[in-house]
Scaffold this motif. Sequence first.
Motif, PDB file in Angstrom:
ATOM      1  N   MET A  30       0.830  -1.207   0.000  1.00 43.16           N
ATOM      2  CA  MET A  30       0.000   0.000   0.000  1.00 43.16           C
ATOM      3  C   MET A  30       0.863   1.256   0.000  1.00 43.16           C
ATOM      4  SD  MET A  30      -3.305  -0.874   2.384  1.00 43.16           S
ATOM      5  CE  MET A  30      -2.452  -1.559   3.783  1.00 43.16           C
ATOM      6  N   LEU A  31       1.944   1.250   0.768  1.00 47.24           N
ATOM      7  CA  LEU A  31       2.851   2.397   0.807  1.00 47.24           C
ATOM      8  C   LEU A  31       3.507   2.620  -0.556  1.00 47.24           C
ATOM      9  CD1 LEU A  31       4.390   1.740   4.305  1.00 47.24           C
ATOM     10  CD2 LEU A  31       3.300   3.908   3.622  1.00 47.24           C
ATOM     11  N   ARG A  32       4.012   1.545  -1.154  1.00 42.12           N
ATOM     12  CA  ARG A  32       4.672   1.668  -2.462  1.00 42.12           C
ATOM     13  C   ARG A  32       3.712   2.170  -3.541  1.00 42.12           C
ATOM     14  NH1 ARG A  32       7.443  -2.959  -0.739  1.00 42.12           N
ATOM     15  NH2 ARG A  32       5.900  -4.326  -1.656  1.00 42.12           N
ATOM     16  N   ASN A  33       2.431   1.910  -3.365  1.00 44.79           N
ATOM     17  CA  ASN A  33       1.433   2.302  -4.354  1.00 44.79           C
ATOM     18  C   ASN A  33       0.697   3.589  -3.982  1.00 44.79           C
ATOM     19  OD1 ASN A  33       1.201   0.143  -6.611  1.00 44.79           O
ATOM     20  ND2 ASN A  33       1.605  -0.979  -4.731  1.00 44.79           N
ATOM     21  N   SER A  34       1.294   4.355  -3.086  1.00 43.27           N
ATOM     22  CA  SER A  34       0.778   5.686  -2.698  1.00 43.27           C
ATOM     23  C   SER A  34      -0.665   5.657  -2.211  1.00 43.27           C
ATOM     24  CB  SER A  34       0.916   6.664  -3.866  1.00 43.27           C
ATOM     25  OG  SER A  34       2.250   6.773  -4.272  1.00 43.27           O
ATOM     26  N   LEU A  35      -1.019   4.631  -1.452  1.00 43.36           N
ATOM     27  CA  LEU A  35      -2.379   4.518  -0.934  1.00 43.36           C
ATOM     28  C   LEU A  35      -2.502   4.988   0.510  1.00 43.36           C
ATOM     29  CD1 LEU A  35      -3.273   1.014  -2.407  1.00 43.36           C
ATOM     30  CD2 LEU A  35      -3.960   3.262  -3.278  1.00 43.36           C
ATOM     31  N   VAL A  36      -1.395   5.138   1.207  1.00 43.96           N
ATOM     32  CA  VAL A  36      -1.415   5.467   2.633  1.00 43.96           C
ATOM     33  C   VAL A  36      -1.288   6.971   2.825  1.00 43.96           C
ATOM     34  CG1 VAL A  36      -0.265   5.121   4.856  1.00 43.96           C
ATOM     35  CG2 VAL A  36      -0.415   3.231   3.230  1.00 43.96           C
ATOM     36  N   HIS A  37      -2.168   7.520   3.656  1.00 42.39           N
ATOM     37  CA  HIS A  37      -2.133   8.941   3.966  1.00 42.39           C
ATOM     38  C   HIS A  37      -1.621   9.208   5.384  1.00 42.39           C
ATOM     39  CE1 HIS A  37      -5.318   8.480   0.886  1.00 42.39           C
ATOM     40  NE2 HIS A  37      -4.682   9.516   0.375  1.00 42.39           N
ATOM     41  N   VAL A  38      -1.933   8.295   6.305  1.00 43.33           N
ATOM     42  CA  VAL A  38      -1.618   8.510   7.722  1.00 43.33           C
ATOM     43  C   VAL A  38      -1.035   7.229   8.318  1.00 43.33           C
ATOM     44  CG1 VAL A  38      -2.589   9.043   9.997  1.00 43.33           C
ATOM     45  CG2 VAL A  38      -3.482  10.206   7.963  1.00 43.33           C
ATOM     46  N   ILE A  39       0.020   7.417   9.110  1.00 37.23           N
ATOM     47  CA  ILE A  39       0.582   6.328   9.916  1.00 37.23           C
ATOM     48  C   ILE A  39       0.264   6.666  11.363  1.00 37.23           C
ATOM     49  CG2 ILE A  39       2.668   5.132  10.647  1.00 37.23           C
ATOM     50  CD1 ILE A  39       3.896   5.972   7.916  1.00 37.23           C
ATOM     51  N   ALA A  40      -0.432   5.755  12.042  1.00 33.94           N
ATOM     52  CA  ALA A  40      -0.864   5.991  13.418  1.00 33.94           C
ATOM     53  C   ALA A  40      -0.275   4.945  14.349  1.00 33.94           C
ATOM     54  CB  ALA A  40      -2.384   5.954  13.486  1.00 33.94           C
ATOM     55  N   SER A  41      -0.282   5.254  15.632  1.00 35.60           N
ATOM     56  CA  SER A  41       0.339   4.357  16.612  1.00 35.60           C
ATOM     57  C   SER A  41      -0.569   3.216  17.041  1.00 35.60           C
ATOM     58  CB  SER A  41       0.772   5.138  17.852  1.00 35.60           C
ATOM     59  OG  SER A  41      -0.360   5.572  18.567  1.00 35.60           O
ATOM     60  N   ASP A  42      -1.866   3.386  17.000  1.00 34.41           N
ATOM     61  CA  ASP A  42      -2.820   2.396  17.501  1.00 34.41           C
ATOM     62  C   ASP A  42      -2.516   2.071  18.965  1.00 34.41           C
ATOM     63  OD1 ASP A  42      -5.016   0.656  17.415  1.00 34.41           O
ATOM     64  OD2 ASP A  42      -3.814  -1.035  16.739  1.00 34.41           O
ATOM     65  N   ALA A  43      -2.112   3.089  19.717  1.00 28.74           N
ATOM     66  CA  ALA A  43      -1.724   2.905  21.115  1.00 28.74           C
ATOM     67  C   ALA A  43      -2.909   2.451  21.952  1.00 28.74           C
ATOM     68  CB  ALA A  43      -1.163   4.199  21.677  1.00 28.74           C
ATOM     69  N   HIS A  44      -2.681   1.399  22.718  1.00 29.61           N
ATOM     70  CA  HIS A  44      -3.681   0.897  23.648  1.00 29.61           C
ATOM     71  C   HIS A  44      -3.247   1.107  25.085  1.00 29.61           C
ATOM     72  CE1 HIS A  44      -6.240  -1.784  20.864  1.00 29.61           C
ATOM     73  NE2 HIS A  44      -5.542  -0.964  20.114  1.00 29.61           N
ATOM     74  N   SER A  45      -1.933   1.088  25.278  1.00 29.13           N
ATOM     75  CA  SER A  45      -1.376   1.298  26.615  1.00 29.13           C
ATOM     76  C   SER A  45       0.120   1.562  26.466  1.00 29.13           C
ATOM     77  CB  SER A  45      -1.598   0.059  27.493  1.00 29.13           C
ATOM     78  OG  SER A  45      -0.722  -0.982  27.119  1.00 29.13           O
ATOM     79  N   PRO A  46       0.756   2.074  27.509  1.00 30.50           N
ATOM     80  CA  PRO A  46       2.198   2.314  27.411  1.00 30.50           C
ATOM     81  C   PRO A  46       3.009   1.028  27.300  1.00 30.50           C
ATOM     82  CG  PRO A  46       1.282   3.302  29.426  1.00 30.50           C
ATOM     83  CD  PRO A  46       0.185   2.571  28.736  1.00 30.50           C
ATOM     84  N   ILE A  47       2.412  -0.109  27.667  1.00 35.76           N
ATOM     85  CA  ILE A  47       3.153  -1.371  27.652  1.00 35.76           C
ATOM     86  C   ILE A  47       2.703  -2.269  26.502  1.00 35.76           C
ATOM     87  CG2 ILE A  47       3.658  -3.474  28.952  1.00 35.76           C
ATOM     88  CD1 ILE A  47       3.235  -1.690  31.502  1.00 35.76           C
ATOM     89  N   GLY A  48       1.396  -2.554  26.403  1.00 33.16           N
ATOM     90  CA  GLY A  48       0.879  -3.483  25.396  1.00 33.16           C
ATOM     91  C   GLY A  48       1.056  -3.001  23.977  1.00 33.16           C
ATOM     92  N   ARG A  49       0.616  -1.811  23.710  1.00 30.31           N
ATOM     93  CA  ARG A  49       0.797  -1.175  22.407  1.00 30.31           C
ATOM     94  C   ARG A  49       1.147   0.288  22.642  1.00 30.31           C
ATOM     95  NH1 ARG A  49      -4.021  -2.956  18.323  1.00 30.31           N
ATOM     96  NH2 ARG A  49      -3.848  -5.173  18.653  1.00 30.31           N
ATOM     97  N   PRO A  50       2.417   0.557  22.867  1.00 30.04           N
ATOM     98  CA  PRO A  50       2.821   1.936  23.174  1.00 30.04           C
ATOM     99  C   PRO A  50       2.731   2.832  21.940  1.00 30.04           C
ATOM    100  CG  PRO A  50       4.746   0.530  22.988  1.00 30.04           C
ATOM    101  CD  PRO A  50       3.543  -0.371  22.887  1.00 30.04           C
ATOM    102  N   PRO A  51       2.597   4.135  22.154  1.00 30.13           N
ATOM    103  CA  PRO A  51       2.488   5.084  21.046  1.00 30.13           C
ATOM    104  C   PRO A  51       3.844   5.392  20.400  1.00 30.13           C
ATOM    105  CG  PRO A  51       2.354   6.243  23.111  1.00 30.13           C
ATOM    106  CD  PRO A  51       2.433   4.780  23.447  1.00 30.13           C
ATOM    107  N   VAL A  52       4.398   4.410  19.702  1.00 28.48           N
ATOM    108  CA  VAL A  52       5.720   4.564  19.090  1.00 28.48           C
ATOM    109  C   VAL A  52       5.576   4.599  17.569  1.00 28.48           C
ATOM    110  CG1 VAL A  52       8.008   3.536  18.805  1.00 28.48           C
ATOM    111  CG2 VAL A  52       6.836   3.376  21.012  1.00 28.48           C
ATOM    112  N   LEU A  53       6.019   5.698  16.975  1.00 26.88           N
ATOM    113  CA  LEU A  53       5.986   5.845  15.521  1.00 26.88           C
ATOM    114  C   LEU A  53       7.384   5.833  14.909  1.00 26.88           C
ATOM    115  CD1 LEU A  53       3.339   8.691  15.235  1.00 26.88           C
ATOM    116  CD2 LEU A  53       2.997   6.278  14.734  1.00 26.88           C
ATOM    117  N   SER A  54       8.412   5.965  15.728  1.00 29.72           N
ATOM    118  CA  SER A  54       9.777   6.165  15.229  1.00 29.72           C
ATOM    119  C   SER A  54      10.285   5.011  14.364  1.00 29.72           C
ATOM    120  CB  SER A  54      10.739   6.428  16.380  1.00 29.72           C
ATOM    121  OG  SER A  54      10.704   5.371  17.317  1.00 29.72           O
ATOM    122  N   HIS A  55       9.982   3.780  14.730  1.00 28.30           N
ATOM    123  CA  HIS A  55      10.469   2.639  13.942  1.00 28.30           C
ATOM    124  C   HIS A  55       9.824   2.628  12.556  1.00 28.30           C
ATOM    125  CE1 HIS A  55      12.410   1.232  17.558  1.00 28.30           C
ATOM    126  NE2 HIS A  55      11.252   1.173  18.187  1.00 28.30           N
TER     127      HIS A  55
END
Length: 90
Positions: free
Chosen positions: A32-57
């Motif tokens: 999807m990224l290679r085909n220019s379909l993505v507009h937003v990358i989000a963290s989908d954060a649920h908690s600081p441990i289970g799904r932390p709000p990390v976008l850097s990687h």
Amino acid sequence: MRFVELGAILQVTAQSIVGNFGRASKKCVLWMLRNSLVHVIASDAHSPIGRPPVLSHALKVVSAMLGEDSARKMVLDHPKMILEGIPFVS
């Protein structure tokens, strides 16, 4: 693809870009990224441990694929424009 062609905004989860949801999910989101379909990358954060709000990687992966400017638009500019009600063209 059709939804994006009709004007839908596509958001993906950062963790899918780095493979945390498996190879199939990563393969799909990279396509999807290679085909220019993505507009937003989000963290989908649920908690600081289970799904932390990390976008850097994901930002590093997308920067290597599409360039730093495109990646930053997906994590900073486009979300801001959505919140402000400003239309954008990808």
